[in-house]
Design a protein around this motif. Sequence first.
Motif, PDB file in Angstrom:
ATOM      1  N   LYS A  54      34.583 -12.443 -20.951  1.00  0.00           N
ATOM      2  CA  LYS A  54      34.910 -13.146 -22.196  1.00  0.00           C
ATOM      3  C   LYS A  54      36.119 -12.546 -22.896  1.00  0.00           C
ATOM      4  N   LYS A  55      36.642 -11.462 -22.322  1.00  0.00           N
ATOM      5  CA  LYS A  55      37.775 -10.764 -22.930  1.00  0.00           C
ATOM      6  C   LYS A  55      37.459 -10.434 -24.387  1.00  0.00           C
ATOM      7  N   SER A  56      36.351  -9.752 -24.565  1.00  0.00           N
ATOM      8  CA  SER A  56      35.949  -9.395 -25.922  1.00  0.00           C
ATOM      9  C   SER A  56      35.243  -8.049 -25.933  1.00  0.00           C
ATOM     10  N   SER A  57      35.263  -7.433 -27.101  1.00  0.00           N
ATOM     11  CA  SER A  57      34.606  -6.152 -27.307  1.00  0.00           C
ATOM     12  C   SER A  57      34.013  -6.151 -28.707  1.00  0.00           C
ATOM     13  N   SER A  58      32.991  -5.333 -28.894  1.00  0.00           N
ATOM     14  CA  SER A  58      32.435  -5.174 -30.229  1.00  0.00           C
ATOM     15  C   SER A  58      32.254  -3.698 -30.532  1.00  0.00           C
ATOM     16  N   LEU A  59      32.404  -3.367 -31.788  1.00  0.00           N
ATOM     17  CA  LEU A  59      32.167  -2.010 -32.282  1.00  0.00           C
ATOM     18  C   LEU A  59      31.044  -2.089 -33.299  1.00  0.00           C
ATOM     19  N   SER A  97      28.981   6.855 -28.968  1.00  0.00           N
ATOM     20  CA  SER A  97      29.504   8.114 -29.471  1.00  0.00           C
ATOM     21  C   SER A  97      28.963   8.292 -30.880  1.00  0.00           C
ATOM     22  N   GLY A  98      27.958   9.141 -31.016  1.00  0.00           N
ATOM     23  CA  GLY A  98      27.342   9.332 -32.329  1.00  0.00           C
ATOM     24  C   GLY A  98      26.773   8.023 -32.858  1.00  0.00           C
ATOM     25  N   ARG A  99      27.224   7.593 -34.035  1.00  0.00           N
ATOM     26  CA  ARG A  99      26.737   6.347 -34.627  1.00  0.00           C
ATOM     27  C   ARG A  99      27.537   5.123 -34.160  1.00  0.00           C
ATOM     28  N   LEU A 100      28.443   5.335 -33.234  1.00  0.00           N
ATOM     29  CA  LEU A 100      29.263   4.237 -32.718  1.00  0.00           C
ATOM     30  C   LEU A 100      28.726   3.730 -31.391  1.00  0.00           C
ATOM     31  N   ARG A 101      28.744   2.409 -31.272  1.00  0.00           N
ATOM     32  CA  ARG A 101      28.378   1.778 -29.998  1.00  0.00           C
ATOM     33  C   ARG A 101      29.416   0.695 -29.708  1.00  0.00           C
ATOM     34  N   VAL A 102      30.029   0.801 -28.551  1.00  0.00           N
ATOM     35  CA  VAL A 102      31.046  -0.167 -28.159  1.00  0.00           C
ATOM     36  C   VAL A 102      30.566  -0.921 -26.933  1.00  0.00           C
ATOM     37  N   THR A 103      30.767  -2.222 -26.939  1.00  0.00           N
ATOM     38  CA  THR A 103      30.477  -3.030 -25.762  1.00  0.00           C
ATOM     39  C   THR A 103      31.759  -3.713 -25.311  1.00  0.00           C
ATOM     40  N   LEU A 104      31.813  -4.035 -24.045  1.00  0.00           N
ATOM     41  CA  LEU A 104      32.968  -4.715 -23.470  1.00  0.00           C
ATOM     42  C   LEU A 104      32.491  -5.788 -22.521  1.00  0.00           C
ATOM     43  N   ASP A 105      32.984  -6.989 -22.706  1.00  0.00           N
ATOM     44  CA  ASP A 105      32.693  -8.114 -21.824  1.00  0.00           C
ATOM     45  C   ASP A 105      34.029  -8.631 -21.302  1.00  0.00           C
ATOM     46  N   GLY A 132      47.237   7.943 -40.981  1.00  0.00           N
ATOM     47  CA  GLY A 132      47.475   7.486 -39.625  1.00  0.00           C
ATOM     48  C   GLY A 132      46.182   7.063 -38.952  1.00  0.00           C
ATOM     49  N   LEU A 133      46.305   6.576 -37.739  1.00  0.00           N
ATOM     50  CA  LEU A 133      45.131   6.114 -37.003  1.00  0.00           C
ATOM     51  C   LEU A 133      44.448   7.270 -36.294  1.00  0.00           C
ATOM     52  N   VAL A 134      43.137   7.189 -36.236  1.00  0.00           N
ATOM     53  CA  VAL A 134      42.337   8.198 -35.558  1.00  0.00           C
ATOM     54  C   VAL A 134      41.585   7.533 -34.415  1.00  0.00           C
ATOM     55  N   HIS A 135      41.704   8.099 -33.234  1.00  0.00           N
ATOM     56  CA  HIS A 135      41.042   7.555 -32.052  1.00  0.00           C
ATOM     57  C   HIS A 135      39.532   7.756 -32.173  1.00  0.00           C
ATOM     58  N   LEU A 136      38.775   6.669 -31.961  1.00  0.00           N
ATOM     59  CA  LEU A 136      37.316   6.740 -32.051  1.00  0.00           C
ATOM     60  C   LEU A 136      36.662   6.785 -30.678  1.00  0.00           C
ATOM     61  N   ILE A 137      37.013   5.820 -29.851  1.00  0.00           N
ATOM     62  CA  ILE A 137      36.291   5.682 -28.587  1.00  0.00           C
ATOM     63  C   ILE A 137      37.108   4.832 -27.629  1.00  0.00           C
ATOM     64  N   LEU A 138      36.977   5.107 -26.354  1.00  0.00           N
ATOM     65  CA  LEU A 138      37.669   4.358 -25.310  1.00  0.00           C
ATOM     66  C   LEU A 138      36.646   3.854 -24.320  1.00  0.00           C
ATOM     67  N   ILE A 139      36.783   2.616 -23.904  1.00  0.00           N
ATOM     68  CA  ILE A 139      35.897   2.053 -22.891  1.00  0.00           C
ATOM     69  C   ILE A 139      36.767   1.484 -21.775  1.00  0.00           C
ATOM     70  N   ARG A 140      36.450   1.884 -20.561  1.00  0.00           N
ATOM     71  CA  ARG A 140      37.227   1.430 -19.417  1.00  0.00           C
ATOM     72  C   ARG A 140      36.788   0.020 -19.014  1.00  0.00           C
ATOM     73  N   SER A 141      37.633  -0.634 -18.248  1.00  0.00           N
ATOM     74  CA  SER A 141      37.353  -2.029 -17.885  1.00  0.00           C
ATOM     75  C   SER A 141      36.115  -2.175 -17.015  1.00  0.00           C
ATOM     76  N   ASN A 142      35.706  -1.109 -16.320  1.00  0.00           N
ATOM     77  CA  ASN A 142      34.523  -1.185 -15.471  1.00  0.00           C
ATOM     78  C   ASN A 142      33.247  -0.715 -16.196  1.00  0.00           C
ATOM     79  N   GLU A 143      33.376  -0.456 -17.482  1.00  0.00           N
ATOM     80  CA  GLU A 143      32.224  -0.058 -18.283  1.00  0.00           C
ATOM     81  C   GLU A 143      31.801  -1.219 -19.167  1.00  0.00           C
ATOM     82  N   ARG A 144      30.533  -1.275 -19.504  1.00  0.00           N
ATOM     83  CA  ARG A 144      30.025  -2.369 -20.323  1.00  0.00           C
ATOM     84  C   ARG A 144      29.591  -1.891 -21.701  1.00  0.00           C
TER      85      ARG A 144
END
Lengths: 114, 115
Positions: free
Chosen positions: A69-74, A58-66, A42-54
């Motif tokens: 541009k309606k895009s995100s990167s992990l 979390s550990g070795r994970l880095r998430v960005t949100l734009d 099954g799927l395991v939740h890694l990280i959540l980013i809210r719409s007001n966060e950029r």
Amino acid sequence: SQQGEEDPQALSIQEGENATMNCSYKTSINNLQWYRQNSGRGLVHLILIRSNEREKHSGRLRVTLDTSKKSSSLLITASRAADTASYFCATDAMNNNAGNMLTFGGGTRLMVKP
Amino acid sequence: EAGVVQSPRYKIIEKKQPVAFWCNPISGHNTLYWYRQNLGQGPELLIRYENEEAVDDSQLPKDRFSAERLKGVDSTLKIQPAELGDSAVYLCASSLYSRGLYEQYFGPGTRLTVT
């Protein structure tokens, strides 16, 4: 229908390298989440980013949100063979008044070679 | 704490046969979801329950699919009759409202093969 689209669809890297996966979506969101799925599991939740966060870490994970541009990167830094899995982004649409209604993308299949 | 439990893990049936999947969510989680995941794709929501009530079943093919969640805990998803195109992994998830957000926890899924 799937709102998120991941890019690339498949990624193969050597252990120790960084892995970057991208996600694009179509509608305004409350938040965006990343999940990992090992083969046959099954799927395991890694990280959540809210719409007001950029950016979020979390550990070795880095998430960005734009949201413009309606895009995100992990980004997974210093990858390990155990990181081999499929990674999915999921969006919680802004006009959703019913709680966590996630729409998943098609996923990126990551292979980390030892 | 036990996670989301699903059974069976695998099921192979012939087309036109009925099949049922069972899900036991995490204790205390009021919201339960059923997703279908086709090979190489992300999960797609079939139905969502808030306690006993199905609050979103717009993606559930109601001519052959049915679901229930008795007493707001366990849930079953049924297909009758199954078609070849129903071959997929059926995932159950549950969630709890925490810090203004719902975090979903997934079970391992039931892999259905229709021959």
